[in-house]
Design a protein around this motif. Structure first.
Motif, short mmCIF file in Angstrom:
data_model
loop_
_atom_site.label_atom_id
_atom_site.label_comp_id
_atom_site.label_asym_id
_atom_site.label_seq_id
_atom_site.Cartn_x
_atom_site.Cartn_y
_atom_site.Cartn_z
N TYR A 133 -17.28 3.04 -13.49
CA TYR A 133 -17.16 1.72 -13.60
C TYR A 133 -18.55 1.00 -13.79
O TYR A 133 -18.71 0.33 -14.60
N ALA A 192 -18.91 6.95 -23.25
CA ALA A 192 -17.96 5.66 -23.81
C ALA A 192 -18.83 5.32 -24.83
O ALA A 192 -20.01 5.28 -24.88
N SER A 197 -13.40 3.09 -25.03
CA SER A 197 -13.31 3.29 -23.72
C SER A 197 -13.30 4.44 -23.23
O SER A 197 -13.06 5.34 -23.76
N ASN A 198 -13.70 4.79 -21.86
CA ASN A 198 -13.68 6.06 -21.21
C ASN A 198 -12.33 6.69 -21.33
O ASN A 198 -12.16 7.91 -21.75
N TRP A 212 -4.20 1.32 -24.76
CA TRP A 212 -5.17 0.69 -23.83
C TRP A 212 -5.67 -0.76 -24.00
O TRP A 212 -5.86 -0.90 -25.40
N PRO A 214 -8.57 -3.74 -23.01
CA PRO A 214 -9.82 -4.11 -22.02
C PRO A 214 -9.39 -4.63 -20.78
O PRO A 214 -8.38 -5.31 -20.54
#
Length: 220
Positions: A133, A192, A197-198, A212, A214
């Motif tokens: 993160y 990423a 995103s990951n 997904w 954000p």
């Protein structure tokens, strides 16, 4: 009759006493087995709870998030992870829970996913993953170790083969098998991108098909 001519009584154990005597026999410790590229598979048997623990170096001051993508037999799915406060539940759907969000690696017990083996027949597949993160550019200096514990055994996966720039890893997959779950080391790395995103990269690679959005965590 004893040697001195006196009678000796015979003590007979009842069923409950025999069971208590058996319970006092110490349980043999489980052997820790490393899952590697050459030997990636294991069988999780029995009932109870399977635990997946992630630990990493506190000196790195990095925030790693442990997560699990879940698909169940009713056609629904979700991701259990700290981002979005999706901590799941062990006793109701999705039968997977996460204990905490260790923001720095300072917690001695790291982060632990728990998966209920009582509901293993409801799983289609599970994928355990980790992503960075904040606090580091990649995984190479973080010393990440994942330990999978179940009533039938203990397995370890070292996250020590990260390529430069990798920000996420699909750690292990779990699928139902007869009388248990099949555990497989994945150790598949991802980097990423600005537009993906990951989690999206991992999802695309393994075909879960989630939507997904954000998200950010509140400041410490």
């Amino acid at each position: 009759m004893s040697g001195d001519g006196r009678r000796r009584g015979v003590i007979r154990l009842g069923a409950g006493e025999r069971a208590e005597a058996r319970e006092r026999v110490p349980e043999q410790p489980k052997r820790l087995v490393d899952l590697t590229e050459r030997a990636p598979n294991a069988k999780v048997a029995g009932r109870g709870v399977l635990q997946v623990n992630l630990n990493w170096s506190a000196a790195a001051e990095a925030d790693l998030d442990l997560g699990c993508m879940v698909l169940t037999s009713d056609g629904t799915g979700t991701a259990v992870q700290p981002l979005g406060d999706q901590f799941g539940s062990l006793t109701s759907w999705p039968y997977v829970s996460l204990d905490q969000d260790d923001r720095t690696g300072a917690a001695s017990d790291g982060e632990t996913l728990r998966i209920s083996l009582e509901y293993r027949h409801r799983f289609v597949r599970l994928l355990v993953y980790v992503y960075l993160y904040e606090g580091a550019v990649d995984f190479r200096t973080l010393g990440g170790v994942v330990t999978v514990s179940a009533p039938s055994g203990i397995w370890r996966i070292h996250l020590d083969d990260s390529p430069p720039g990798a920000t996420a890893c699909a750690i292990a997959s779990l699928v139902p098998e007869r009388d248990g779950l099949g555990l497989r080391r994945e150790a598949r790395w991802f980097t990423a991108r600005p537009w993906l995103s990951n989690q999206q990269l991992i999802d695309q690679a393994y075909g879960f098909g989630f939507d997904w959005v954000p998200g950010v965590k509140p400041a410490l």
